[in-house]
Design a protein around this motif. Structure first.
Motif, PDB file in Angstrom:
ATOM      1  N   ILE A  93      -5.414  12.715  -4.166  1.00 47.86           N
ATOM      2  CA  ILE A  93      -6.571  12.174  -3.433  1.00 47.86           C
ATOM      3  C   ILE A  93      -6.486  10.650  -3.352  1.00 47.86           C
ATOM      4  O   ILE A  93      -6.698  10.058  -2.280  1.00 47.86           O
ATOM      5  N   ASN A  94      -6.169  10.023  -4.478  1.00 46.33           N
ATOM      6  CA  ASN A  94      -6.024   8.568  -4.478  1.00 46.33           C
ATOM      7  C   ASN A  94      -4.914   8.117  -3.533  1.00 46.33           C
ATOM      8  O   ASN A  94      -5.040   7.116  -2.825  1.00 46.33           O
ATOM      9  N   ALA A  95      -3.814   8.884  -3.533  1.00 49.16           N
ATOM     10  CA  ALA A  95      -2.689   8.539  -2.669  1.00 49.16           C
ATOM     11  C   ALA A  95      -3.100   8.614  -1.200  1.00 49.16           C
ATOM     12  O   ALA A  95      -2.786   7.715  -0.407  1.00 49.16           O
ATOM     13  N   ARG A  96      -3.822   9.656  -0.831  1.00 54.04           N
ATOM     14  CA  ARG A  96      -4.272   9.798   0.558  1.00 54.04           C
ATOM     15  C   ARG A  96      -5.203   8.655   0.959  1.00 54.04           C
ATOM     16  O   ARG A  96      -5.110   8.131   2.068  1.00 54.04           O
ATOM     17  N   LEU A  97      -6.088   8.291   0.043  1.00 56.67           N
ATOM     18  CA  LEU A  97      -7.009   7.192   0.339  1.00 56.67           C
ATOM     19  C   LEU A  97      -6.257   5.876   0.560  1.00 56.67           C
ATOM     20  O   LEU A  97      -6.585   5.102   1.465  1.00 56.67           O
ATOM     21  N   LEU A  98      -5.235   5.647  -0.252  1.00 54.17           N
ATOM     22  CA  LEU A  98      -4.450   4.429  -0.120  1.00 54.17           C
ATOM     23  C   LEU A  98      -3.672   4.407   1.198  1.00 54.17           C
ATOM     24  O   LEU A  98      -3.618   3.386   1.888  1.00 54.17           O
ATOM     25  N   PHE A  99      -3.064   5.555   1.541  1.00 57.65           N
ATOM     26  CA  PHE A  99      -2.321   5.618   2.797  1.00 57.65           C
ATOM     27  C   PHE A  99      -3.257   5.416   3.990  1.00 57.65           C
ATOM     28  O   PHE A  99      -2.935   4.689   4.933  1.00 57.65           O
ATOM     29  N   VAL A 124       0.825  -1.196   0.000  1.00 58.81           N
ATOM     30  CA  VAL A 124       0.000   0.000   0.000  1.00 58.81           C
ATOM     31  C   VAL A 124       0.867   1.256   0.000  1.00 58.81           C
ATOM     32  O   VAL A 124       0.570   2.242  -0.665  1.00 58.81           O
ATOM     33  N   SER A 125       1.968   1.219   0.768  1.00 62.73           N
ATOM     34  CA  SER A 125       2.862   2.365   0.819  1.00 62.73           C
ATOM     35  C   SER A 125       3.410   2.698  -0.558  1.00 62.73           C
ATOM     36  O   SER A 125       3.433   3.858  -0.976  1.00 62.73           O
ATOM     37  N   LEU A 126       3.821   1.665  -1.295  1.00 65.93           N
ATOM     38  CA  LEU A 126       4.354   1.875  -2.638  1.00 65.93           C
ATOM     39  C   LEU A 126       3.273   2.383  -3.579  1.00 65.93           C
ATOM     40  O   LEU A 126       3.511   3.300  -4.376  1.00 65.93           O
ATOM     41  N   SER A 127       2.066   1.812  -3.486  1.00 61.84           N
ATOM     42  CA  SER A 127       0.978   2.262  -4.353  1.00 61.84           C
ATOM     43  C   SER A 127       0.637   3.722  -4.096  1.00 61.84           C
ATOM     44  O   SER A 127       0.422   4.505  -5.029  1.00 61.84           O
ATOM     45  N   THR A 150       2.619   6.000  -2.870  1.00 67.00           N
ATOM     46  CA  THR A 150       3.721   6.833  -3.352  1.00 67.00           C
ATOM     47  C   THR A 150       3.656   7.003  -4.864  1.00 67.00           C
ATOM     48  O   THR A 150       3.862   8.103  -5.394  1.00 67.00           O
ATOM     49  N   LEU A 151       3.357   5.915  -5.572  1.00 64.47           N
ATOM     50  CA  LEU A 151       3.234   5.994  -7.024  1.00 64.47           C
ATOM     51  C   LEU A 151       2.107   6.935  -7.436  1.00 64.47           C
ATOM     52  O   LEU A 151       2.240   7.712  -8.389  1.00 64.47           O
ATOM     53  N   GLU A 152       0.997   6.852  -6.728  1.00 62.88           N
ATOM     54  CA  GLU A 152      -0.132   7.739  -7.038  1.00 62.88           C
ATOM     55  C   GLU A 152       0.250   9.200  -6.808  1.00 62.88           C
ATOM     56  O   GLU A 152      -0.134  10.089  -7.582  1.00 62.88           O
ATOM     57  N   SER A 153       1.017   9.457  -5.751  1.00 62.08           N
ATOM     58  CA  SER A 153       1.425  10.836  -5.469  1.00 62.08           C
ATOM     59  C   SER A 153       2.372  11.352  -6.539  1.00 62.08           C
ATOM     60  O   SER A 153       2.317  12.521  -6.939  1.00 62.08           O
ATOM     61  N   TRP A 154       3.270  10.484  -7.035  1.00 63.13           N
ATOM     62  CA  TRP A 154       4.175  10.886  -8.107  1.00 63.13           C
ATOM     63  C   TRP A 154       3.417  11.191  -9.391  1.00 63.13           C
ATOM     64  O   TRP A 154       3.815  12.054 -10.172  1.00 63.13           O
ATOM     65  N   LYS A 155       2.324  10.470  -9.600  1.00 61.89           N
ATOM     66  CA  LYS A 155       1.504  10.699 -10.794  1.00 61.89           C
ATOM     67  C   LYS A 155       0.595  11.904 -10.640  1.00 61.89           C
ATOM     68  O   LYS A 155      -0.096  12.286 -11.577  1.00 61.89           O
ATOM     69  N   GLY A 156       0.607  12.497  -9.452  1.00 62.30           N
ATOM     70  CA  GLY A 156      -0.230  13.668  -9.220  1.00 62.30           C
ATOM     71  C   GLY A 156      -1.616  13.351  -8.718  1.00 62.30           C
ATOM     72  O   GLY A 156      -2.440  14.254  -8.557  1.00 62.30           O
ATOM     73  N   ALA A 187       5.666   7.975   4.386  1.00 65.87           N
ATOM     74  CA  ALA A 187       5.352   8.287   2.991  1.00 65.87           C
ATOM     75  C   ALA A 187       4.226   9.306   2.888  1.00 65.87           C
ATOM     76  O   ALA A 187       4.264  10.221   2.054  1.00 65.87           O
ATOM     77  N   TRP A 188       3.229   9.167   3.745  1.00 66.99           N
ATOM     78  CA  TRP A 188       2.117  10.113   3.733  1.00 66.99           C
ATOM     79  C   TRP A 188       2.588  11.491   4.176  1.00 66.99           C
ATOM     80  O   TRP A 188       2.195  12.515   3.606  1.00 66.99           O
ATOM     81  N   ALA A 189       3.474  11.532   5.161  1.00 69.57           N
ATOM     82  CA  ALA A 189       4.019  12.818   5.617  1.00 69.57           C
ATOM     83  C   ALA A 189       4.776  13.513   4.491  1.00 69.57           C
ATOM     84  O   ALA A 189       4.661  14.735   4.302  1.00 69.57           O
ATOM     85  N   CYS A 190       5.549  12.742   3.734  1.00 64.99           N
ATOM     86  CA  CYS A 190       6.289  13.320   2.603  1.00 64.99           C
ATOM     87  C   CYS A 190       5.329  13.866   1.543  1.00 64.99           C
ATOM     88  O   CYS A 190       5.582  14.924   0.937  1.00 64.99           O
ATOM     89  N   LEU A 191       4.229  13.141   1.322  1.00 65.64           N
ATOM     90  CA  LEU A 191       3.218  13.611   0.372  1.00 65.64           C
ATOM     91  C   LEU A 191       2.650  14.954   0.809  1.00 65.64           C
ATOM     92  O   LEU A 191       2.548  15.894  -0.002  1.00 65.64           O
ATOM     93  N   GLU A 192       2.286  15.063   2.084  1.00 69.25           N
ATOM     94  CA  GLU A 192       1.697  16.307   2.576  1.00 69.25           C
ATOM     95  C   GLU A 192       2.717  17.448   2.560  1.00 69.25           C
ATOM     96  O   GLU A 192       2.363  18.603   2.310  1.00 69.25           O
TER      97      GLU A 192
END
Length: 253
Positions: free
Chosen positions: A15-21, A1-4, A6-12, A37-42
Motif C-alpha cells: 500500500i505504501n509503495a502504491r501511494l509513493l508511485f 520516489v521510484s526507489l522509495s 521499490t524499497l517499500e514493495s520489497w519490504k512488503g 516500477a509500479w507495473a512490476c509491483l502489480e
C-alpha cells in the motif's frame, strides 16, 4: 520516489509503495521509470491488468525506453501469451535498437521455440551493437553448447579472449601505450622546475624538495619511468620482490 516505492514493495509494504508511485506520477507524469516500477509491483502482486495498463502508459510516453519493452514482454510471459512475447520484443528492438538486452531476451525466447539460427543471429547482432556487453557472449556460449557446436564454442572463446582478458591485472595494449607515453613525459619533465604549489605543499608537510624520493633499491631519479609504470600496471614478473615504494606512515590516526 521510484526507489522509495521499490524499497517499500520489497519490504512488503504494498500500500505504501502504491501511494509513493502514485504521488510520484502526479508530481512528474512523464517520469517513465515510475510506471515501470509500479507495473512490476502489480505483476508481482498478481494484478496483471493494472500492470499492463501501467506499462502501456510508460511506452506511450517513451517507446524508446528499452526496459519498458522488457517489462511488457515479462507480463505477457507470466500470462502464457508466448506468441505476444516475441512480437513485443521485436517491436522493442525496432523502437530501441541500441538496447542490447532486448536482443538477448528475444534470442532466449527463440531458443524456447527451437529457432536456434534466429537466436544466434539476434545474439550476434547484439554483440555487433555493443561488443562489451558480456551477457550476450554468455547466452551465445550456452546456445552453442546446447547443440554441441564445439567449433562455434572455440571461435567464441577466441573472440572473448581478445575482448575480455582472462587476467584483469594484465594491461591491454592500449593502456600499455598510454603508460609508455606517461613514462616519456616523466623523462622529459625531470629537468623541469617543481611548480610553486607543489613546492609549498612539500615544505608544509616537511619534505625537502631537493631530496630524492626513496625507493627500495635506489632513488626515483635512478628508475626508468617505463619500467616503473609497467610494474604498477601489470606487476610484471618481479612480483612482490620487484620495485616498491617504501610504506608511508599512517597519519590518519
Amino acid at each position: 520516489v521510484s526507489l522509495s516505492g521499490t524499497l517499500e514493495s520489497w519490504k512488503g509494504n504494498i500500500i505504501n509503495a502504491r501511494l509513493l508511485f502514485a504521488a510520484g506520477i502526479e508530481k512528474c507524469p512523464q517520469h517513465v521509470p515510475l510506471y515501470q516500477a509500479w507495473a512490476c509491483l502489480e505483476l508481482r502482486s498478481g494484478d496483471v491488468i493494472t500492470a499492463k495498463r501501467l506499462i502501456g502508459e510508460a511506452l506511450t510516453r517513451d517507446k524508446r525506453n528499452g526496459s519498458g519493452w522488457l517489462v511488457a514482454a515479462k507480463i505477457e510471459e507470466e500470462t502464457d501469451n508466448h506468441g505476444l512475447v516475441g512480437l513485443i520484443l521485436r517491436r522493442g528492438i525496432e523502437c530501441a535498437p541500441g538496447y542490447t538486452e532486448l536482443y538477448r531476451a528475444l534470442a532466449e525466447h527463440e531458443i524456447t521455440r527451437g529457432k536456434i539460427d534466429s537466436a544466434r543471429e539476434l545474439l550476434e547482432k547484439g554483440i555487433e551493437i555493443n561488443p562489451l556487453y558480456a551477457p550476450l557472449y554468455h547466452s551465445l556460449a550456452e546456445l552453442e553448447a546446447r547443440i554441441f557446436n564445439l567449433e562455434g564454442l572455440a571461435k567464441l572463446n577466441k573472440r572473448t579472449a581478445a575482448i575480455f582478458p582472462s587476467n584483469a591485472m594484465t594491461p591491454s595494449p592500449s593502456s600499455t601505450n598510454r603508460m609508455q607515453a606517461w613514462g616519456n613525459k616523466i623523462k622529459q619533465g625531470r629537468s623541469a622546475q617543481i611548480p610553486d604549489g607543489i613546492a609549498a605543499l612539500a615544505e608544509k608537510i616537511g619534505v625537502d624538495s631537493d631530496t630524492n624520493m626513496t625507493i627500495v633499491g635506489g632513488s626515483l631519479d635512478d628508475v626508468d619511468p617505463e619500467s616503473l609504470l609497467n610494474g604498477m600496471g601489470g606487476f610484471g614478473e618481479e612480483g612482490a620482490d620487484g620495485l616498491m615504494f617504501q610504506q608511508m606512515p599512517d597519519v590518519s590516526r
